[in-house]
Design an enzyme around this catalytic site. Structure first.
Site, PDB file in Angstrom:
ATOM      1  N   ASN A 144       0.057  11.692   1.059  1.00 47.18           N
ATOM      2  CA  ASN A 144       0.910  10.636   0.547  1.00 47.18           C
ATOM      3  C   ASN A 144       0.670  10.498  -0.951  1.00 47.18           C
ATOM      4  O   ASN A 144      -0.315  11.034  -1.464  1.00 47.18           O
ATOM      5  CB  ASN A 144       0.655   9.310   1.302  1.00 47.18           C
ATOM      6  CG  ASN A 144      -0.801   8.891   1.274  1.00 47.18           C
ATOM      7  OD1 ASN A 144      -1.407   8.770   0.216  1.00 47.18           O
ATOM      8  ND2 ASN A 144      -1.378   8.666   2.444  1.00 47.18           N
ATOM      9  N   ARG A 203      -9.006  10.279  -8.520  1.00 44.42           N
ATOM     10  CA  ARG A 203      -8.125  11.007  -7.597  1.00 44.42           C
ATOM     11  C   ARG A 203      -7.350   9.989  -6.765  1.00 44.42           C
ATOM     12  O   ARG A 203      -7.629   9.771  -5.593  1.00 44.42           O
ATOM     13  CB  ARG A 203      -8.958  11.930  -6.700  1.00 44.42           C
ATOM     14  CG  ARG A 203      -8.179  13.069  -6.070  1.00 44.42           C
ATOM     15  CD  ARG A 203      -8.434  13.170  -4.587  1.00 44.42           C
ATOM     16  NE  ARG A 203      -7.951  11.974  -3.883  1.00 44.42           N
ATOM     17  CZ  ARG A 203      -8.125  11.753  -2.589  1.00 44.42           C
ATOM     18  NH1 ARG A 203      -8.798  12.585  -1.852  1.00 44.42           N
ATOM     19  NH2 ARG A 203      -7.657  10.655  -2.012  1.00 44.42           N
ATOM     20  N   TYR A 213       0.854  -1.180   0.000  1.00 43.65           N
ATOM     21  CA  TYR A 213       0.000   0.000   0.000  1.00 43.65           C
ATOM     22  C   TYR A 213       0.895   1.236   0.000  1.00 43.65           C
ATOM     23  O   TYR A 213       1.932   1.238  -0.627  1.00 43.65           O
ATOM     24  CB  TYR A 213      -0.992  -0.041   1.173  1.00 43.65           C
ATOM     25  CG  TYR A 213      -2.186   0.830   0.865  1.00 43.65           C
ATOM     26  CD1 TYR A 213      -3.014   0.544  -0.226  1.00 43.65           C
ATOM     27  CD2 TYR A 213      -2.458   1.969   1.599  1.00 43.65           C
ATOM     28  CE1 TYR A 213      -4.077   1.361  -0.563  1.00 43.65           C
ATOM     29  CE2 TYR A 213      -3.525   2.790   1.275  1.00 43.65           C
ATOM     30  CZ  TYR A 213      -4.321   2.478   0.186  1.00 43.65           C
ATOM     31  OH  TYR A 213      -5.363   3.302  -0.151  1.00 43.65           O
ATOM     32  N   GLU A 234     -13.770   4.898  -2.679  1.00 45.57           N
ATOM     33  CA  GLU A 234     -12.333   5.156  -2.519  1.00 45.57           C
ATOM     34  C   GLU A 234     -11.786   5.993  -3.667  1.00 45.57           C
ATOM     35  O   GLU A 234     -11.981   5.683  -4.840  1.00 45.57           O
ATOM     36  CB  GLU A 234     -11.579   3.824  -2.450  1.00 45.57           C
ATOM     37  CG  GLU A 234     -10.104   3.960  -2.139  1.00 45.57           C
ATOM     38  CD  GLU A 234      -9.840   4.457  -0.730  1.00 45.57           C
ATOM     39  OE1 GLU A 234      -8.830   5.158  -0.524  1.00 45.57           O
ATOM     40  OE2 GLU A 234     -10.646   4.154   0.172  1.00 45.57           O
ATOM     41  N   ASP A 235     -11.088   7.069  -3.324  1.00 42.34           N
ATOM     42  CA  ASP A 235     -10.334   7.893  -4.277  1.00 42.34           C
ATOM     43  C   ASP A 235     -11.198   8.440  -5.412  1.00 42.34           C
ATOM     44  O   ASP A 235     -10.801   8.431  -6.586  1.00 42.34           O
ATOM     45  CB  ASP A 235      -9.134   7.112  -4.828  1.00 42.34           C
ATOM     46  CG  ASP A 235      -7.998   7.039  -3.812  1.00 42.34           C
ATOM     47  OD1 ASP A 235      -8.168   7.570  -2.706  1.00 42.34           O
ATOM     48  OD2 ASP A 235      -6.948   6.447  -4.120  1.00 42.34           O
ATOM     49  N   LYS A 278      -6.312  -1.920  -0.619  1.00 42.99           N
ATOM     50  CA  LYS A 278      -7.166  -1.680   0.547  1.00 42.99           C
ATOM     51  C   LYS A 278      -7.728  -2.988   1.090  1.00 42.99           C
ATOM     52  O   LYS A 278      -7.739  -3.224   2.310  1.00 42.99           O
ATOM     53  CB  LYS A 278      -8.326  -0.760   0.162  1.00 42.99           C
ATOM     54  CG  LYS A 278      -7.950   0.692   0.004  1.00 42.99           C
ATOM     55  CD  LYS A 278      -7.943   1.420   1.325  1.00 42.99           C
ATOM     56  CE  LYS A 278      -7.654   2.892   1.147  1.00 42.99           C
ATOM     57  NZ  LYS A 278      -7.651   3.643   2.409  1.00 42.99           N
ATOM     58  N   ASP A 309     -13.851   6.366   2.584  1.00 47.90           N
ATOM     59  CA  ASP A 309     -12.681   6.299   3.464  1.00 47.90           C
ATOM     60  C   ASP A 309     -11.881   7.593   3.435  1.00 47.90           C
ATOM     61  O   ASP A 309     -11.314   8.002   4.454  1.00 47.90           O
ATOM     62  CB  ASP A 309     -11.795   5.121   3.053  1.00 47.90           C
ATOM     63  CG  ASP A 309     -10.635   4.930   4.005  1.00 47.90           C
ATOM     64  OD1 ASP A 309     -10.868   4.910   5.227  1.00 47.90           O
ATOM     65  OD2 ASP A 309      -9.485   4.811   3.543  1.00 47.90           O
ATOM     66  N   ASP A 310     -11.809   8.260   2.289  1.00 45.32           N
ATOM     67  CA  ASP A 310     -11.041   9.498   2.194  1.00 45.32           C
ATOM     68  C   ASP A 310     -11.661  10.606   3.034  1.00 45.32           C
ATOM     69  O   ASP A 310     -10.958  11.503   3.497  1.00 45.32           O
ATOM     70  CB  ASP A 310     -10.942   9.951   0.729  1.00 45.32           C
ATOM     71  CG  ASP A 310     -10.339   8.890  -0.155  1.00 45.32           C
ATOM     72  OD1 ASP A 310      -9.192   8.502   0.100  1.00 45.32           O
ATOM     73  OD2 ASP A 310     -11.017   8.423  -1.087  1.00 45.32           O
TER      74      ASP A 310
END
Length: 553
Positions: free
Chosen positions: A410, A158, A105, A247-248, A176, A270-271
């Site tokens: 990150n 993203r 990850y 996610e993203d 994930k 989650d973000d």
């Protein structure tokens, strides 16, 4: 008549034999199949004669991995291991989390996504594309497992701080879900990574002959929403009660999709929510270390997107729970975006920023905002590397005895500062957390051990709790409880060495505590499909996957 004296295979083999068994990553044990299993399962001659233990296999895997100098090569090797022997893969991750989690990850997964077409070996998860509109349910029926417990879905727009990587972003859901199993014991067969390929606006990818996605501009508007609605409905029908983690997704979709579905299905972003819980846990640890209260803090965020406003929302919820009026709680949180301080007089603010647009004169840059507001904490979530400059950090040290500095972006190239910079430029007084891993730092004879404010501390436990509770919804109260449960696992010894989070080696223990807290909230809020239980921790621990080999005879 000849009598078959070979040992009988157990039901655990699920009817698989010979090469079919060796090619099934959920059942394969490789050279660890015993002599009796080889006879019973038609494996005699298909494996070298030596029988190795799982421990010996782990040792060989780690020895080979350590010979590789390149992190991406290690990612590819671990991905190949995941594809052929899941139990061995997860045993390695669990036995060496500090070494392997950064490889599967963050930060390595970012580089892997950028080069996904070049390193692609075999598919993992499901690819649902814009070309599949009208038949998504049919696609999902192709998945071999019928009891899926959790889906991680992205549209790749993203990816971390790297932007639009299209279908190459599949590395994120795969990574994930690996952490769901390694960190919280969610059984691998319950996990389904999904890439919703709606195209990409990354022209270089569309021109790449090895790009694995559809080469068209991204869907927007009604076309996008129709496909997403179809996916959510099909997922609910194919896998009743499944948890869906978004996610993203880019800001243009992340907030509105969460608002659209959060009261209809069991889902979370989650973000937004996972990042918020991790950051709030770090703040709880920081105020414990400097012997203050959360209500005493003034938070200044570099960034005003999903992560920043998600953290703000959860901090406000925590402060309101502690008795602060909501309006006053919101005044504790300030945002700086690419145009400066987010203030009420600005006319260019997206909806998600307006809750944190306060009355204040315009301020053009981050350092000037620090001078004007005198925050106790700065939190970087803008994916803008090296923006916590020496001037910024020295100013924070001048204004605060123990400045709180969270450089959460990150991969590492996007980190606002390094651990070395945070400690050195504050004379070792910073309460520091990071989004990417950094080595311990020694200053004036004192060694600081920075730890990642990484979502892997929270989302696996939340997911395990939602599955265990058979929850119908994922609520804000669950993430508030997750943040408190995580902070409660930080010891005085951790704080003494500058660590605001527990050691990564304890992540399964931490995840179990978070899962128990989530189940308790789910039952209390009436959204659980299980009844109240007296021993919640034991209840969730009993459901956690342990990647030791089982016997097939």
């Amino acid at each position: 008549m000849a009598v078959d004296r070979r040992p009988k295979a157990s039901r655990a083999a699920r009817g698989l034999r010979g090469m079919s068994l060796l090619h099934n990553p959920l059942r394969n044990k490789g050279t660890a199949f015993t002599d009796a299993e080889r006879d019973a399962l038609g494996l005699r001659g298909l494996l070298p004669p030596a029988v190795l233990t799982q421990e010996q296999q782990v040792a060989r895997t780690m020895q080979n991995l350590r010979r590789m100098a390149n992190a991406l090569d290690k990612f590819v090797a671990l991905n190949a291991l995941h594809d052929r022997n899941e139990a061995l893969f997860f045993r390695c991750v669990m036995d060496y989390p500090d070494e392997i989690m950064p490889l599967i990850y963050t930060p390595t997964v970012g580089l892997a996504c950028q080069q996904y077409g070049q390193i692609f070996q075999r598919p993992r998860g499901m690819f649902v594309s814009a070309r599949d509109r009208g038949r998504v349910a049919e696609l999902l029926r192709n998945w071999p497992e019928r009891k899926v417990g959790i889906i991680v879905v992205t549209d790749g727009e993203r990816i971390l701080g790297l932007g639009d990587l299209g279908a190459n972003g599949m590395g994120i859901p795969v990574g994930k879900l690996s952490l769901y199993t390694a960190c919280a014991g969610v059984r691998p067969e319950l996990c389904l990574p999904v890439m919703l390929d709606v195209g990409t606006n990354n022209q270089s990818l569309r021109e790449d002959p090895l790009y694995i996605g559809i080469k068209q501009p991204r869907l927007r508007g009604d076309e996008y929403d129709t496909l997403f609605d179809e996916f959510v409905a099909a997922a609910q029908a194919a896998f009743p009660g499944v948890v869906i983690q978004f996610e993203d997704f880019a800001n243009v979709n992340a907030f509105r999709l969460l608002q659209k579905y959060r009261d209809r299905v069991c889902c979370f972003n989650d973000d937004i929510q996972g990042t918020a819980a991790v950051a709030l846990a770090g703040l709880y640890s920081a105020v414990r270390a400097n012997r203050t209260r959360l209500a005493d803090q003034r938070l200044l965020f570099l960034g005003a997107g999903e992560a920043a406003t998600g953290i703000c929302d959860l901090v406000v919820a925590a402060l309101v729970k502690e008795g602060l009026p909501e309006a006053e709680a919101r005044r504790r949180c300030w945002l700086v975006d690419s145009k400066g301080l987010v203030v009420r007089s600005r006319c260019d603010l997206a909806e998600h920023k307006r809750h944190y647009a306060h009355d204040h004169p315009a301020v053009a840059d981050f350092h000037s905002a620090i001078e004007a507001l005198e925050p106790t904490a700065i939190i970087g979530v803008a994916a803008a590397g090296q923006t916590f400059t020496r001037q910024v950090l020295e100013t924070m040290a001048r204004l605060n005895a123990r400045p709180i500095v969270f450089a959460l972006s990150n991969p590492t190239s996007k980190a606002e500062c390094t651990a070395e910079e945070a400690y050195r430029w504050t004379d070792g007084r910073a309460l520091f957390a990071c989004g990417s891993p950094f080595d311990p730092v020694t200053i004036d004879g004192r060694t600081f051990v920075p730890r990642q404010g990484n979502n892997s501390y929270v989302f696996p436990g939340v997911g395990l709790g939602l599955i265990a509770a058979k929850a119908r919804r994922a609520t804000d109260a669950m993430f508030l409880a997750a943040a408190r449960a995580l902070a409660d696992q930080v010891t005085t010894e951790d704080l003494a060495q500058g660590s605001l989070y527990p050691a990564l080696s304890r992540v399964r223990e931490v995840s179990a505590q978070i899962a128990a807290a989530v189940v308790k909230v789910a039952v209390g809020e009436g959204v659980a499909g299980v009844e109240r239980r007296a021993r919640l921790l034991q209840f969730v621990q009993a459901q956690m996957y342990d990647p030791h080999y089982q016997s097939y005879v």
